[in-house]
Scaffold this motif. Structure first.
Motif, PDB file in Angstrom:
ATOM      1  N   MET A 173      26.982 -84.768  56.365  1.00 23.53           N
ATOM      2  CA  MET A 173      26.648 -83.375  56.638  1.00 23.53           C
ATOM      3  C   MET A 173      27.763 -82.438  56.179  1.00 23.53           C
ATOM      4  N   ASN A 174      29.031 -82.916  56.319  1.00 21.61           N
ATOM      5  CA  ASN A 174      30.158 -82.085  55.881  1.00 21.61           C
ATOM      6  C   ASN A 174      30.120 -81.875  54.369  1.00 21.61           C
ATOM      7  N   LYS A 175      29.710 -82.909  53.621  1.00 20.88           N
ATOM      8  CA  LYS A 175      29.609 -82.769  52.167  1.00 20.88           C
ATOM      9  C   LYS A 175      28.506 -81.761  51.800  1.00 20.88           C
ATOM     10  N   PHE A 176      27.418 -81.822  52.550  1.00 16.94           N
ATOM     11  CA  PHE A 176      26.334 -80.877  52.288  1.00 16.94           C
ATOM     12  C   PHE A 176      26.796 -79.443  52.547  1.00 16.94           C
ATOM     13  N   LEU A 177      27.517 -79.222  53.643  1.00 20.88           N
ATOM     14  CA  LEU A 177      28.025 -77.886  53.944  1.00 20.88           C
ATOM     15  C   LEU A 177      29.050 -77.438  52.909  1.00 20.88           C
ATOM     16  N   ALA A 178      29.824 -78.395  52.367  1.00 22.87           N
ATOM     17  CA  ALA A 178      30.791 -78.036  51.333  1.00 22.87           C
ATOM     18  C   ALA A 178      30.091 -77.556  50.072  1.00 22.87           C
ATOM     19  N   VAL A 179      28.968 -78.214  49.739  1.00 19.74           N
ATOM     20  CA  VAL A 179      28.207 -77.784  48.565  1.00 19.74           C
ATOM     21  C   VAL A 179      27.600 -76.404  48.801  1.00 19.74           C
ATOM     22  N   ILE A 180      27.088 -76.168  50.007  1.00 19.18           N
ATOM     23  CA  ILE A 180      26.526 -74.855  50.339  1.00 19.18           C
ATOM     24  C   ILE A 180      27.593 -73.774  50.271  1.00 19.18           C
ATOM     25  N   LYS A 181      28.828 -74.111  50.675  1.00 17.54           N
ATOM     26  CA  LYS A 181      29.908 -73.133  50.652  1.00 17.54           C
ATOM     27  C   LYS A 181      30.235 -72.690  49.237  1.00 17.54           C
ATOM     28  N   LEU A 182      30.113 -73.632  48.260  1.00 17.30           N
ATOM     29  CA  LEU A 182      30.351 -73.261  46.865  1.00 17.30           C
ATOM     30  C   LEU A 182      29.307 -72.260  46.370  1.00 17.30           C
ATOM     31  N   LEU A 183      28.089 -72.384  46.888  1.00 15.06           N
ATOM     32  CA  LEU A 183      27.013 -71.493  46.452  1.00 15.06           C
ATOM     33  C   LEU A 183      27.029 -70.162  47.202  1.00 15.06           C
ATOM     34  N   ASN A 184      27.187 -70.245  48.530  1.00 20.67           N
ATOM     35  CA  ASN A 184      27.147 -69.039  49.355  1.00 20.67           C
ATOM     36  C   ASN A 184      27.952 -69.302  50.621  1.00 20.67           C
TER      37      ASN A 184
END
Length: 563
Positions: free
Chosen positions: A1-12
């Motif tokens: 889940m942390n990796k998913f949130l990290a990817v979302i942070k790069l986008l928005n």
């Protein structure tokens, strides 16, 4: 889940903060449920337990139970959500309230609307809505029979020939009947019972409607490209025959109908249409104008032509029916076939549309209004059809021979201004308004103007069977048995009455035990599981339910009586 949130942070980054906050609160709520031992929704009841959970979720302790409990009780009592109290709690315990104040306010307002009291649904009262043909005064359809009268007269005296006037009347109204009606009339009576001209007219209308029905089942698209060539021959014949349909019953005018001996005439169909329109107009034009202008073109280019009647207004039937062998439904189907054709730029398709417009121009204005109303089944469908109609392709004609469709429609629809698309584009006089809305208002006006035609169609095509309620409404057997026992006091009590008596006694006993159990709970403070009187009352109510079910099985209308 942390990796998913990290990817979302790069986008928005804002979206990542929202998702992280939501996930944190979800896991926090799960831990609270586990600590409180809540596994099912029923464990969160009554209201005190729910207020305790809300307080734990907001501040981590039970310090806010006194403030959340009144809010929950107010919702349960169907008094709505306390918006002010909820906002105070959120402002006190939510750190991001100031940053997301507008979004939180919208969410609270939505919750207040969802949890607020609703107005109970009003009982539906069925009203008797008579058809349009019965609302419009009878003098509007003077001389036009109803479908019921038509069937009664055609079935009366089946072994004798039909009356001459009735035979002529059926031939006159045949274009406004359905295909099945015309087929029924032709097959019900032998050919010797009809007048010769009326029989030819009726058979030709039957053939026309059969072809139109085939076209109505499938038209438009690339798979029906050759259809326009078939329609051109069909329309030419039908238009020419419509011109030859006489108004009065003069035998000398019958020789030009289909199947009769034709006269030698070198004029074309369009030339006859133009000549006829000129003869019925209040002005005369030169031979060059007669060659150039079609009836529809003359109406759209000359104001005097619009003021003159299209047909002889000697009777109501002439104003309503005209003398076309194609009814409004038939013309509307053929117009739709051309408007939806994949070859709108084809000369054949444009000639087909021009012949239909000329045919409409040679009929009363009510005929054109009826055709326009048949283009769509409702206001939205008619709006789309009118938008295609006013932009009809006329590229195959010279500029001098093209018809001003907007002016033509304004002539047929007096008092209605047809909007133009260019006025609603950028730089137009109505650029801020909607072209579709303007056409939608025109479509509604067309439907309003076509009320007389709709009433005429219902009058000719539908038979209304008026049903009068003569039998009394069914009553429960208990009421009928009581009435009979008043007349015959010595009649023994029935099995139903015995069951009703038992059910009433058990209901009374269960109510008494329930009242005692409620008083006992208030005095002792025990739960319903610990109180023996509650268990006794529950079993008594179950017995009463079974007794009522037995009564219901014996008489399905027993619930209508007052116990």
């Amino acid at each position: 889940m942390n990796k998913f949130l990290a990817v979302i942070k790069l986008l928005n980054s804002d979206l990542e903060k929202i998702l992280r906050y939501v996930l944190t609160q979800v896991w926090r709520a799960k831990s609270i449920f586990d600590e409180e031992g809540i596994s099912d929704p029923k464990h969160a009841l009554p209201a005190y337990n729910l207020a305790r959970l809300v307080s734990l979720f907001l501040c981590g302790d039970v310090s806010e139970v006194d403030k959340t409990l009144p809010i929950i009780q107010r919702i349960v009592a169907a008094e709505g959500l306390d918006v002010v109290g909820v906002k105070e709690l959120l402002r006190k315990h939510v750190e991001a309230y100031d940053e997301w104040s507008s979004e939180i306010d919208r969410a609270v307002k939505w919750a207040a609307m969802a949890l607020g009291p609703m107005q109970p649904t009003q009982p539906f009262v069925e009203t008797d809505a008579p058809p349009l043909c019965e609302i419009i005064p009878d003098h509007v359809y003077h001389g036009v029979p109803t479908a019921k009268t038509l069937y009664e007269m055609i079935q009366d005296k089946p072994n004798l020939p039909l009356d001459i006037k009735f035979s002529k009347l059926v031939g006159r109204i045949a274009p406004y009947l359905t295909y099945r009606q015309v087929s029924y009339l032709l097959h019900l009576r032998p050919s010797t019972h009809w007048q010769s001209f009326d029989l030819k007219r009726l058979r030709y209308v039957y053939t026309i409607k059969k072809k139109v029905q085939e076209v109505a089942e499938s038209y438009g698209g690339l798979s029906f490209m050759p259809q326009s060539f078939f329609l051109s021959v069909f329309l030419g014949e039908a238009t020419r025959s419509s011109l030859r349909a006489p108004v009065d019953n003069d035998p000398d005018t019958y020789h030009e109908l289909p199947g009769a001996k034709p006269m030698k005439d070198t004029r074309t169909v369009l030339a006859k249409l133009r000549k006829r329109r000129v003869e019925e107009s209040s002005f005369r034009v030169t031979d060059d104008d007669l060659f150039i202008m079609s009836p529809a073109g003359r109406i759209s280019n000359y104001q005097k032509a619009a003021a003159s009647p299209a047909v002889n207004e000697s009777s109501v039937i002439d104003d309503l029916l005209g003398d076309s062998l194609l009814g409004p439904q038939d013309v509307a189907v053929l117009l739709q076939a051309g408007l939806t054709s994949a070859m709108k730029g084809s000369t054949v398709v444009q000639l087909n549309q021009r012949m239909l417009l000329d045919l409409m121009a040679c009929q009363p204005k009510s005929f054109a209004t009826a055709v326009l109303s048949e283009l769509g089944t409702n206001s939205r469908a008619l709006t789309s059809a009118l938008m295609s109609f006013v932009e009809m392709d006329q590229s195959s004609f010279k500029p001098a021979h093209r018809i001003n469709i907007h002016r033509l429609l304004e002539t047929w629809l007096p008092g209605i201004k047809i909007p133009k698309r260019e006025d609603y584009l950028a730089g137009g006089r109505w650029a801020r308004q909607s072209y579709y809305d303007a056409m939608f208002h025109v479509a509604n006006s067309v439907i309003d103007l076509a009320e007389t035609y709709v009433g005429l169609k219902l009058r000719l095509q539908r038979v209304r069977h008026v049903q009068h309620e003569s039998d009394p409404l069914p009553l429960p057997k208990e009421v009928t048995i009581d009435a009979s026992q008043e007349e015959y006091n010595d009649k023994p009590t029935s099995k139903l009455m015995a069951c009703i008596k038992i059910a009433k006694e058990k209901i009374k006993r269960a109510d008494e035990l329930g009242k005692r159990a409620v008083d006992n709970l208030k005095q002792t403070g025990k739960s319903t599981k610990e109180c023996s009187m509650c268990k006794e009352a529950i079993s008594a109510y179950k017995e009463a339910f079974v007794a009522c079910s037995n009564v219901r099985s014996m008489d399905k209308l027993a619930f209508q009586t007052e116990w």
